[in-house]
Design an enzyme around this catalytic site. Structure first.
Site, PDB file in Angstrom:
ATOM      1  N   SER A  46      -4.916  -8.072  -0.759  1.00  0.00           N
ATOM      2  CA  SER A  46      -5.115  -7.701  -2.158  1.00  0.00           C
ATOM      3  C   SER A  46      -4.255  -6.493  -2.512  1.00  0.00           C
ATOM      4  O   SER A  46      -3.656  -6.440  -3.585  1.00  0.00           O
ATOM      5  CB  SER A  46      -6.590  -7.391  -2.426  1.00  0.00           C
ATOM      6  OG  SER A  46      -7.388  -8.531  -2.244  1.00  0.00           O
ATOM      7  N   GLU A  47      -4.218  -5.493  -1.614  1.00  0.00           N
ATOM      8  CA  GLU A  47      -3.351  -4.341  -1.816  1.00  0.00           C
ATOM      9  C   GLU A  47      -2.807  -3.798  -0.501  1.00  0.00           C
ATOM     10  O   GLU A  47      -3.452  -3.930   0.550  1.00  0.00           O
ATOM     11  CB  GLU A  47      -4.068  -3.195  -2.557  1.00  0.00           C
ATOM     12  CG  GLU A  47      -4.136  -3.359  -4.060  1.00  0.00           C
ATOM     13  CD  GLU A  47      -5.424  -3.986  -4.530  1.00  0.00           C
ATOM     14  OE1 GLU A  47      -5.512  -4.342  -5.718  1.00  0.00           O
ATOM     15  OE2 GLU A  47      -6.338  -4.134  -3.698  1.00  0.00           O
ATOM     16  N   THR A  48      -1.643  -3.208  -0.599  1.00  0.00           N
ATOM     17  CA  THR A  48      -0.994  -2.476   0.493  1.00  0.00           C
ATOM     18  C   THR A  48      -0.676  -1.083  -0.025  1.00  0.00           C
ATOM     19  O   THR A  48      -0.254  -0.924  -1.179  1.00  0.00           O
ATOM     20  CB  THR A  48       0.288  -3.191   0.940  1.00  0.00           C
ATOM     21  OG1 THR A  48      -0.066  -4.474   1.496  1.00  0.00           O
ATOM     22  CG2 THR A  48       1.044  -2.388   1.973  1.00  0.00           C
TER      23      THR A  48
END
Length: 277
Positions: A46-48
């Site tokens: 979903s996020e880095t």
């Protein structure tokens, strides 16, 4: 070859292999700008997060990427990064500089281990969502129990109240049509006893269904308080992620429209490195 090390954490859970994953590149100074988005697409989370030295009065500056774009703020990446960075520094509070401003995270410890964190949400605004009828029709929902409103913070979210937790579980949205309709996340929720059942869809950001959404939890607490479902200062517990096999627990409290906090746990589950030319 460049070697870029990262830590993988599961956020909004206290057990591995649940919650929402985030990859944190703890020293991103050597990563070329043109590599940031492809790396986030490669992790396909979903996020880095990419961590840099502080530029202002924080402990560190971070940049947050979904598989398709950069966000000024998102909840689980901030909380996960706080756990990753504060543990070796033995901090009780860490201040992370984001594109939406400095986010302080208060950390509660169980001995040397961080057990829980509360992050102060950046300021956000809200307004009636003009395409509410189209959204409800797309979801197959006759009406929302509360006004359908759009909250602007990080990715931005539109909040819809369903009649029951079973109705939330039964949702089968057409992600292609949802992406065409709205650039925001769609938060569908219902009361489930003493907790709140939610599902969050963000196909416009490359995330069809998010396992745990900190940037939606704060607006949900404020939505409930603004419309009298709970009192300002009441803490809510949110359950999310079961439908994608990542059960998550989020806590949120709106003390006022300007003071909103979201909390949860996180666990580090892996460390690794990318070696790229």
């Amino acid at each position: 070859m460049g070697t870029f090390r990262y830590v993988l954490a599961d956020v909004f859970t206290d057990v591995p292999l649940a919650g929402n994953q985030v990859a944190v590149f703890t020293d991103a100074r050597g990563i070329p700008e043109e590599r940031l988005q492809p790396l986030a697409r490669e992790t396909n989370l979903s996020e880095t997060v990419y961590v840099y030295p502080a530029a202002d009065d924080g402990h560190a500056r971070i940049r947050i990427f979904t598989p398709t774009l950069e966000l000024p703020f998102a909840g689980h990446p901030v909380l996960g990064t706080a756990f990753v960075l504060a543990q070796p520094l033995q901090l009780d509070e860490i201040r992370l500089e984001t594109g939406a401003g400095v986010v302080p995270v208060r950390l509660e410890r169980d001995g040397p281990r961080i057990g829980f964190g509360w992050m102060r949400q950046p300021a956000f605004t809200w307004e009636p969502y003009e395409q509410a009828e189209e959204l409800l029709a797309l979801l197959g929902v006759e009406k929302s129990g509360l006004p359908v409103e759009a909250y602007h913070q990080g990715p931005g979210h539109v909040i819809v109240e369903l009649a029951s937790p079973e109705a939330v579980v039964a949702l089968r949205p057409d992600f292609g049509r949802l992406e065409e309709l709205s650039p925001y996340g769609t938060v569908c929720f219902a009361r489930d006893g003493e907790t709140w059942k939610t599902r969050v869809f963000v196909p416009a950001h490359g995330v069809p269904e998010d396992p745990a959404t900190g940037s939606a939890a704060g607006p949900l607490a404020l939505q409930l308080a603004r419309h009298g479902r709970i009192g300002f200062g009441d803490e809510i517990v949110i359950r999310q992620g079961d439908e994608v096999g990542r059960p998550s627990t989020l806590h949120a409290v709106a003390r006022s429209a300007d003071e909103v906090e979201v909390g949860g746990s996180a666990v580090v589950v892996a460390r690794g490195e990318f070696r790229l030319p």
